[in-house]
Design an enzyme around this catalytic site. Sequence first.
Site, PDB file in Angstrom:
ATOM      1  CE1 TYR A 155      40.004  39.571  37.987  1.00  0.00           C
ATOM      2  CE2 TYR A 155      38.838  41.562  38.410  1.00  0.00           C
ATOM      3  CZ  TYR A 155      39.709  40.840  37.809  1.00  0.00           C
ATOM      4  OH  TYR A 155      40.872  41.642  37.244  1.00  0.00           O
ATOM      5  CB  ALA A 157      37.474  38.845  46.974  1.00  0.00           C
ATOM      6  CE  LYS A 159      43.621  39.914  39.219  1.00  0.00           C
ATOM      7  NZ  LYS A 159      45.082  39.562  38.693  1.00  0.00           N
ATOM      8  CB  THR A 189      43.536  40.976  26.026  1.00  0.00           C
ATOM      9  OG1 THR A 189      42.116  40.835  26.836  1.00  0.00           O
ATOM     10  CG2 THR A 189      44.360  41.525  27.209  1.00  0.00           C
TER      11      THR A 189
END
Length: 234
Positions: A155, A157, A159, A189
């Site tokens: 994740y 990496a 982003k 959320t």
Amino acid sequence: MSVSYDFDGDVALVTGACGALGSAVVDAFAAAGATVAAADVIAADDDDSLLETAHADSFHQADFTDEAAVESTVADVLDAHGRLDYLLNVAGTWRGGSPVHETDEATFDMLLDVNLKTMFLASKHALPHLQETEGAIVSVSARASLEGGEGDAPYRASKAGVRLVTESIAEENLGTVRANAVMPSVLDTPMNRDMMEPDDDWVDPSEVADVMAFLCSDGAAVTSGAAVPVYGES
């Protein structure tokens, strides 16, 4: 202090439009007068969709990890609305919990595809049209992209890749298309509330959407290649 933007006559394409942040971005640009083309891999009337369809001028169901689908969707947006001024790359997801040596290849591939490949393909096919209108791209990176951490390397990496591709687009299009990224921490959320204990310091998606609108506005005319923190107090 209340801030408003005037995007009347402009066309915005929002990916990941059925999610919490994507739907908030649709709402923000519609409220500013933009013509909004919403896109997502799920249908607008799916049980998981949070999109207010009345706020979108057109909806395009497409898998943005598929280049042919992206190319076709951008063409459909141009056919429907005649131009493209803003691309909001919101499509993305999170998976984590495992160290690198226990992370399966499918999870790595999925995160790179959904978080980075969608942004790359949408930008690739939108850029020729954004160059014509001297438009803007805003993509969603993450605070986690700034450093390594435990349990979610793919994740982070993916982003970080969003941030670096944003900087490259900005450099390649100086004076023509502005490209910036926002870096949320934890957003308030439904999915995050299901996975974690809710915290009053989490940032509401509408607040991030407002920053994305600002980055497309004349108020940010001299800003390109930036990665803007949207952490709130979290």
